[in-house]
Design a protein around this motif. Structure first.
Motif, PDB file in Angstrom:
ATOM      1  N   ALA A  83      50.123  24.582  34.632  1.00  7.27           N
ATOM      2  CA  ALA A  83      49.620  25.863  35.117  1.00  7.27           C
ATOM      3  C   ALA A  83      50.448  26.434  36.261  1.00  7.27           C
ATOM      4  O   ALA A  83      50.597  27.660  36.374  1.00  7.27           O
ATOM      5  CB  ALA A  83      48.166  25.713  35.561  1.00  7.27           C
ATOM      6  N   ARG A  84      51.013  25.564  37.084  1.00 10.72           N
ATOM      7  CA  ARG A  84      51.669  26.033  38.306  1.00 10.72           C
ATOM      8  C   ARG A  84      52.805  27.026  38.068  1.00 10.72           C
ATOM      9  O   ARG A  84      52.889  28.041  38.781  1.00 10.72           O
ATOM     10  CB  ARG A  84      52.192  24.822  39.098  1.00 10.72           C
ATOM     11  CG  ARG A  84      52.777  25.199  40.447  1.00 10.72           C
ATOM     12  CD  ARG A  84      53.141  23.984  41.247  1.00 10.72           C
ATOM     13  NE  ARG A  84      53.691  24.331  42.547  1.00 10.72           N
ATOM     14  CZ  ARG A  84      54.060  23.455  43.465  1.00 10.72           C
ATOM     15  NH1 ARG A  84      53.916  22.147  43.219  1.00 10.72           N
ATOM     16  NH2 ARG A  84      54.552  23.857  44.620  1.00 10.72           N
ATOM     17  N   PRO A  85      53.684  26.829  37.066  1.00  9.48           N
ATOM     18  CA  PRO A  85      54.751  27.818  36.857  1.00  9.48           C
ATOM     19  C   PRO A  85      54.241  29.207  36.479  1.00  9.48           C
ATOM     20  O   PRO A  85      54.952  30.195  36.666  1.00  9.48           O
ATOM     21  CB  PRO A  85      55.579  27.206  35.709  1.00  9.48           C
ATOM     22  CG  PRO A  85      55.283  25.748  35.763  1.00  9.48           C
ATOM     23  CD  PRO A  85      53.859  25.653  36.195  1.00  9.48           C
ATOM     24  N   LYS A  86      53.020  29.280  35.962  1.00 10.37           N
ATOM     25  CA  LYS A  86      52.457  30.562  35.557  1.00 10.37           C
ATOM     26  C   LYS A  86      51.319  30.986  36.475  1.00 10.37           C
ATOM     27  O   LYS A  86      50.452  31.779  36.093  1.00 10.37           O
ATOM     28  CB  LYS A  86      51.947  30.485  34.116  1.00 10.37           C
ATOM     29  CG  LYS A  86      53.042  30.234  33.093  1.00 10.37           C
ATOM     30  CD  LYS A  86      52.513  30.308  31.671  1.00 10.37           C
ATOM     31  CE  LYS A  86      53.640  30.145  30.662  1.00 10.37           C
ATOM     32  NZ  LYS A  86      53.160  30.269  29.263  1.00 10.37           N
ATOM     33  N   LEU A  87      51.332  30.495  37.710  1.00  9.73           N
ATOM     34  CA  LEU A  87      50.211  30.724  38.610  1.00  9.73           C
ATOM     35  C   LEU A  87      50.002  32.206  38.918  1.00  9.73           C
ATOM     36  O   LEU A  87      48.864  32.688  38.952  1.00  9.73           O
ATOM     37  CB  LEU A  87      50.412  29.939  39.909  1.00  9.73           C
ATOM     38  CG  LEU A  87      49.227  29.951  40.874  1.00  9.73           C
ATOM     39  CD1 LEU A  87      47.971  29.404  40.197  1.00  9.73           C
ATOM     40  CD2 LEU A  87      49.542  29.133  42.127  1.00  9.73           C
ATOM     41  N   LEU A  88      51.083  32.949  39.141  1.00  2.50           N
ATOM     42  CA  LEU A  88      50.942  34.378  39.438  1.00  2.50           C
ATOM     43  C   LEU A  88      50.273  35.104  38.272  1.00  2.50           C
ATOM     44  O   LEU A  88      49.382  35.934  38.480  1.00  2.50           O
ATOM     45  CB  LEU A  88      52.303  34.997  39.728  1.00  2.50           C
ATOM     46  CG  LEU A  88      52.298  36.510  40.017  1.00  2.50           C
ATOM     47  CD1 LEU A  88      51.411  36.825  41.209  1.00  2.50           C
ATOM     48  CD2 LEU A  88      53.728  37.023  40.247  1.00  2.50           C
ATOM     49  N   ARG A  89      50.700  34.764  37.063  1.00  2.00           N
ATOM     50  CA  ARG A  89      50.090  35.369  35.877  1.00  2.00           C
ATOM     51  C   ARG A  89      48.599  35.025  35.797  1.00  2.00           C
ATOM     52  O   ARG A  89      47.765  35.888  35.499  1.00  2.00           O
ATOM     53  CB  ARG A  89      50.816  34.870  34.621  1.00  2.00           C
ATOM     54  CG  ARG A  89      50.313  35.451  33.308  1.00  2.00           C
ATOM     55  CD  ARG A  89      50.905  34.711  32.126  1.00  2.00           C
ATOM     56  NE  ARG A  89      50.623  35.373  30.870  1.00  2.00           N
ATOM     57  CZ  ARG A  89      51.449  36.196  30.257  1.00  2.00           C
ATOM     58  NH1 ARG A  89      52.648  36.460  30.788  1.00  2.00           N
ATOM     59  NH2 ARG A  89      51.122  36.768  29.102  1.00  2.00           N
ATOM     60  N   ILE A  90      48.257  33.763  36.077  1.00  2.00           N
ATOM     61  CA  ILE A  90      46.859  33.331  36.008  1.00  2.00           C
ATOM     62  C   ILE A  90      46.021  34.045  37.071  1.00  2.00           C
ATOM     63  O   ILE A  90      44.889  34.455  36.813  1.00  2.00           O
ATOM     64  CB  ILE A  90      46.771  31.807  36.181  1.00  2.00           C
ATOM     65  CG1 ILE A  90      47.506  31.096  35.047  1.00  2.00           C
ATOM     66  CG2 ILE A  90      45.322  31.348  36.227  1.00  2.00           C
ATOM     67  CD1 ILE A  90      47.637  29.601  35.234  1.00  2.00           C
ATOM     68  N   VAL A  91      46.593  34.208  38.264  1.00  2.25           N
ATOM     69  CA  VAL A  91      45.873  34.906  39.339  1.00  2.25           C
ATOM     70  C   VAL A  91      45.577  36.350  38.925  1.00  2.25           C
ATOM     71  O   VAL A  91      44.462  36.858  39.125  1.00  2.25           O
ATOM     72  CB  VAL A  91      46.689  34.868  40.645  1.00  2.25           C
ATOM     73  CG1 VAL A  91      46.095  35.829  41.676  1.00  2.25           C
ATOM     74  CG2 VAL A  91      46.719  33.449  41.207  1.00  2.25           C
ATOM     75  N   LEU A  92      46.562  37.019  38.342  1.00  2.00           N
ATOM     76  CA  LEU A  92      46.350  38.396  37.891  1.00  2.00           C
ATOM     77  C   LEU A  92      45.300  38.455  36.781  1.00  2.00           C
ATOM     78  O   LEU A  92      44.445  39.346  36.764  1.00  2.00           O
ATOM     79  CB  LEU A  92      47.670  38.997  37.408  1.00  2.00           C
ATOM     80  CG  LEU A  92      48.702  39.304  38.493  1.00  2.00           C
ATOM     81  CD1 LEU A  92      50.016  39.762  37.870  1.00  2.00           C
ATOM     82  CD2 LEU A  92      48.174  40.370  39.449  1.00  2.00           C
ATOM     83  N   MET A  93      45.356  37.502  35.859  1.00  2.00           N
ATOM     84  CA  MET A  93      44.382  37.475  34.768  1.00  2.00           C
ATOM     85  C   MET A  93      42.964  37.278  35.295  1.00  2.00           C
ATOM     86  O   MET A  93      42.029  37.971  34.882  1.00  2.00           O
ATOM     87  CB  MET A  93      44.741  36.360  33.784  1.00  2.00           C
ATOM     88  CG  MET A  93      45.997  36.612  32.974  1.00  2.00           C
ATOM     89  SD  MET A  93      46.463  35.179  31.974  1.00  2.00           S
ATOM     90  CE  MET A  93      45.078  35.105  30.825  1.00  2.00           C
ATOM     91  N   ALA A  94      42.794  36.324  36.196  1.00  2.00           N
ATOM     92  CA  ALA A  94      41.464  36.051  36.742  1.00  2.00           C
ATOM     93  C   ALA A  94      40.948  37.229  37.569  1.00  2.00           C
ATOM     94  O   ALA A  94      39.766  37.588  37.497  1.00  2.00           O
ATOM     95  CB  ALA A  94      41.503  34.782  37.590  1.00  2.00           C
ATOM     96  N   THR A  95      41.848  37.832  38.340  1.00  2.00           N
ATOM     97  CA  THR A  95      41.443  38.946  39.202  1.00  2.00           C
ATOM     98  C   THR A  95      41.045  40.166  38.375  1.00  2.00           C
ATOM     99  O   THR A  95      40.009  40.797  38.630  1.00  2.00           O
ATOM    100  CB  THR A  95      42.576  39.309  40.166  1.00  2.00           C
ATOM    101  OG1 THR A  95      42.922  38.162  40.956  1.00  2.00           O
ATOM    102  CG2 THR A  95      42.155  40.441  41.096  1.00  2.00           C
ATOM    103  N   LEU A  96      41.858  40.503  37.369  1.00  2.00           N
ATOM    104  CA  LEU A  96      41.566  41.683  36.550  1.00  2.00           C
ATOM    105  C   LEU A  96      40.443  41.418  35.551  1.00  2.00           C
ATOM    106  O   LEU A  96      39.511  42.221  35.422  1.00  2.00           O
ATOM    107  CB  LEU A  96      42.828  42.133  35.807  1.00  2.00           C
ATOM    108  CG  LEU A  96      43.978  42.665  36.651  1.00  2.00           C
ATOM    109  CD1 LEU A  96      45.166  43.023  35.763  1.00  2.00           C
ATOM    110  CD2 LEU A  96      43.534  43.878  37.459  1.00  2.00           C
ATOM    111  N   GLY A  97      40.544  40.289  34.827  1.00  2.00           N
ATOM    112  CA  GLY A  97      39.618  40.033  33.734  1.00  2.00           C
ATOM    113  C   GLY A  97      38.262  39.520  34.161  1.00  2.00           C
ATOM    114  O   GLY A  97      37.256  39.759  33.465  1.00  2.00           O
ATOM    115  N   PHE A  98      38.202  38.812  35.277  1.00  2.00           N
ATOM    116  CA  PHE A  98      36.932  38.244  35.727  1.00  2.00           C
ATOM    117  C   PHE A  98      36.366  39.021  36.919  1.00  2.00           C
ATOM    118  O   PHE A  98      35.268  39.554  36.847  1.00  2.00           O
ATOM    119  CB  PHE A  98      37.107  36.771  36.100  1.00  2.00           C
ATOM    120  CG  PHE A  98      37.255  35.849  34.921  1.00  2.00           C
ATOM    121  CD1 PHE A  98      37.432  36.335  33.639  1.00  2.00           C
ATOM    122  CD2 PHE A  98      37.222  34.476  35.088  1.00  2.00           C
ATOM    123  CE1 PHE A  98      37.562  35.490  32.546  1.00  2.00           C
ATOM    124  CE2 PHE A  98      37.348  33.608  34.006  1.00  2.00           C
ATOM    125  CZ  PHE A  98      37.519  34.121  32.738  1.00  2.00           C
TER     126      PHE A  98
END
Length: 312
Positions: A83-98
């Motif tokens: 997950a760590r290499p894609k952390l920025l993407r995951i943060v954006l997904m969680a912030t926008l989608g959740f």
């Protein structure tokens, strides 16, 4: 000595037996998922004057994270290197989608009905189809284009209240406009799932919930500064408990299990039940009116989704 084949757990009579049957019943799991998600529209209406929207979002994701981390936190740690290499993407997904989606969802509930929210929410699969065509170049077949058109007509019918001339004169209902914006945000999140880390779904969901809870803090803090703060009432806490346990935890876990059993394509069809359940619950539990234009819009949205999901 009793026959194992007729023991209560084997027949599904005891609690463990019923849970085992539920675990292997995709139709029931996915129908409950749609029902719980539809109940979120009712919760948004009940939250009015009981708990502030951004406060509800914060409590929701804090509670979900507190429930899931003890269960699946070890999986998050085990797959952290993925997950760590894609952390920025995951943060954006969680912030926008959740976080942002739910914030707009509950803000919309302040000025529109649960019937409208349910029908508008049902349009998200079509927004995702449009996004796939624009972002990834996915081919949209003529029958799918017809489905998109039907669904959009249904959305316009809901947003205008069946009176296009009145909307042109006075504008779209603010709550419906906010809900449409929320649907677009969730569509972005759904599109981003194509590139999510290669880790178990429940571990990924747990990580997203942790991020969503952190992302909700500044929203709730800003809300408290602007409004002076409002402690949730007893009913407000009950609403928060419902949205944390049912639309968040159970619905997501049931959906993941349903996808495991019958695949994402067949499982996704059950999402079409959300606007149907939302309309029924709004009429039965809240006494909200269900007009002719709602019925026509519901048929258009569901029919459009059905066409849009057909491969040819």
């Amino acid at each position: 000595m009793s026959d194992p084949a007729t023991a209560p757990h084997a027949r599904g009579d005891g609690p463990k037996g019923r849970l085992a049957l539920l675990h292997d019943a995709p139709a029931l799991l996915l129908t409950l998922t749609a029902l719980f998600w539809a109940g979120n529209a009712i919760a948004g209406q009940l939250a009015r004057d009981q708990i502030q929207p951004f406060t509800l979002v914060l409590i929701r994701w804090l509670a979900v994270a507190a429930i899931l981390w003890p269960l699946y936190g070890h999986e998050v740690r085990a797959y952290w290197h993925v997950a760590r290499p894609k952390l920025l993407r995951i943060v954006l997904m969680a912030t926008l989608g959740f976080t942002c989606f739910n914030a707009l969802f509950y803000v919309a509930s302040l000025s529109t009905t649960a019937v409208n929210i349910g029908i508008l929410q049902g349009s998200m699969p079509v927004f995702v189809l449009i996004g796939c065509a624009l972002a990834f170049g996915d081919r949209v077949r003529p029958v799918q284009a017809a489905g998109v058109a039907l669904t959009l007509v249904g959305v316009v019918l809901v947003a205008t209240g069946g009176d296009l001339a009145a909307m042109i004169e006075s504008g779209i209902n603010p709550g419906d406009g906010v809900m449409l914006a929320a649907c677009v945000l969730y569509s972005f999140y759904t599109l981003a799932l194509r590139g999510r880390p290669d880790m178990p779904g429940r571990a990924f969901f747990t990580l997203m919930c942790m991020i969503a809870a952190v992302a909700a803090i500044p929203f709730a803090a800003g809300e408290a500064l602007v409004t002076g703060g409002q402690w949730p009432t007893l009913e407000g806490w009950a609403v928060a408990a419902y949205v944390a346990v049912f639309p968040s935890c159970l619905a997501q876990l049931f959906f993941l299990r349903g996808v495991d059993l019958i695949g994402p394509g067949r499982a996704g069809v059950y999402i079409n039940l959300v606007p149907v359940f939302a309309a029924i619950l709004a009429v039965v539990l809240l006494g909200q009116p269900f007009f002719t234009h709602h019925a026509v819009a519901l048929v258009l949205v569901l029919g459009g989704i059905w066409l849009a999901q057909r491969p040819g």
